[in-house]
Design a protein around this motif. Sequence first.
Motif, short mmCIF file in Angstrom:
data_model
loop_
_atom_site.label_atom_id
_atom_site.label_comp_id
_atom_site.label_asym_id
_atom_site.label_seq_id
_atom_site.Cartn_x
_atom_site.Cartn_y
_atom_site.Cartn_z
N LEU A 112 0.84 -1.20 0.00
CA LEU A 112 0.00 0.00 0.00
C LEU A 112 0.88 1.25 0.00
O LEU A 112 1.70 1.44 0.90
N TYR A 116 -3.17 5.23 -0.06
CA TYR A 116 -3.94 4.54 0.99
C TYR A 116 -3.69 5.16 2.36
O TYR A 116 -3.91 4.53 3.39
N VAL A 123 -1.54 3.50 7.09
CA VAL A 123 -2.69 3.08 6.31
C VAL A 123 -3.96 3.66 6.94
O VAL A 123 -4.13 3.62 8.16
N VAL A 127 -9.25 1.91 5.03
CA VAL A 127 -8.66 1.08 3.97
C VAL A 127 -8.43 -0.33 4.51
O VAL A 127 -8.69 -1.32 3.83
N SER B 84 -7.24 8.96 1.78
CA SER B 84 -7.99 8.07 0.87
C SER B 84 -9.47 8.40 0.75
O SER B 84 -10.14 7.88 -0.15
#
Lengths: 224, 224
Positions: A112, A116, A123, A127, B84
């Motif tokens: 990722l 993301y 992260v 996600v 995101s």
Amino acid sequence: MGGFQQDEMTPEQIEHEVGLYGPFTEVVRELVDATIRTEVDDDEIRAVQAELEDIVARLRRSQLDGPYGVRFNATGHGRPWGNSVVGLRNAIAPPLAIERESTGRVRCEFHLGAAYEGPPSLVHGGVSALILDQMLGEAAGAGGRPGMTATLTLHYRRATPLGDLRAEAWIERTEGIKTWAHGRIEDAEGVTVEAEGLFILPRWARELAFPTGDAAETPPSYAE
Amino acid sequence: MGGFQQDEMTPEQIEHEVGLYGPFTEVVRELVDATIRTEVDDDEIRAVQAELEDIVARLRRSQLDGPYGVRFNATGHGRPWGNSVVGLRNAIAPPLAIERESTGRVRCEFHLGAAYEGPPSLVHGGVSALILDQMLGEAAGAGGRPGMTATLTLHYRRATPLGDLRAEAWIERTEGIKTWAHGRIEDAEGVTVEAEGLFILPRWARELAFPTGDAAETPPSYAE
């Protein structure tokens, strides 16, 4: 227009499309990443924007009226190519290449990048939820019990860093048309997020998935 | 490289960047959609791929080493432009334009197209989770209690169709460094997904978010 559609694609035609759309979508993923990270000057941004507008217009000269849907050929080979997590033609999807075992255990390794991100260099928690929803659903499907998510619970054990990650999921237990699946995401140091989900195949989805109405094609475990 | 970074951007510079990167990223979103839906012939796909490879190389001539991170200017105006879900420069993000009330209630209207598909013509269950994670986190933040997701539970009441949707979220209750937020996604017929989440601002994130170490800048409710 979308739908669970059966078509007459041969294995050779599918292989051809994978070879065509796979690399094409991959460069769009690169573009998504570059769009976030580029520091080129304003004139170049404006020039690229104009070129992209032209490209989009050319691609739209002939296109589907709606989303891609999920397609199957006569042998049951599925092509969920518009899917947000595994879609070959969807640049939003990392995409995950999931190894499936018929026991209902699935796993994958993935990377990722900048697209993301939630908190800096981490992260996005949503996600992780997106990926685990797909993984748990794939586990249910791999075990012969495809279904729609009814509930999904995520436990964030610690922050998940952007970079190389792996995920796995498995069927925990079943009861009638209900399937409970568990899963997790790990980085090099171990588990970062755990998930548990309940999957149910409602009648309308069963009829969409098995449009022939042939009871023999409906998994016995879902018969009412 | 990413991080909660403070910079000296003036309101005019931010306005300039919004005007530059907003429309630029929007055409990349259009490209993501067109990549899924196009039916132009193979030669055109290959020609576009080559042009995109050239564009990506040009954008990468000068770029950030890593993800965008979250940036703030001196007045505390945040720019989570790589995010995101809400990122101005992230073509994965719809993006959500969230209205925030200081009471900790947030809402937004948005449109999800082909790139957000799970089952045919329906929003991917994980995409609903992605959006609700952001919405619940924004509710916590809007109420002066920013935090990282600790747990998130989604209840899928019925399928969410691709198209025009709305979402809202609010702080349900608080206790020390813990904030519980609830939220939901609705289509024209009503609620499709409900969510509840627990958000906690861990010490390391607090130190990242408030790097000056000035206790006065740390929300009192989070003091240990």
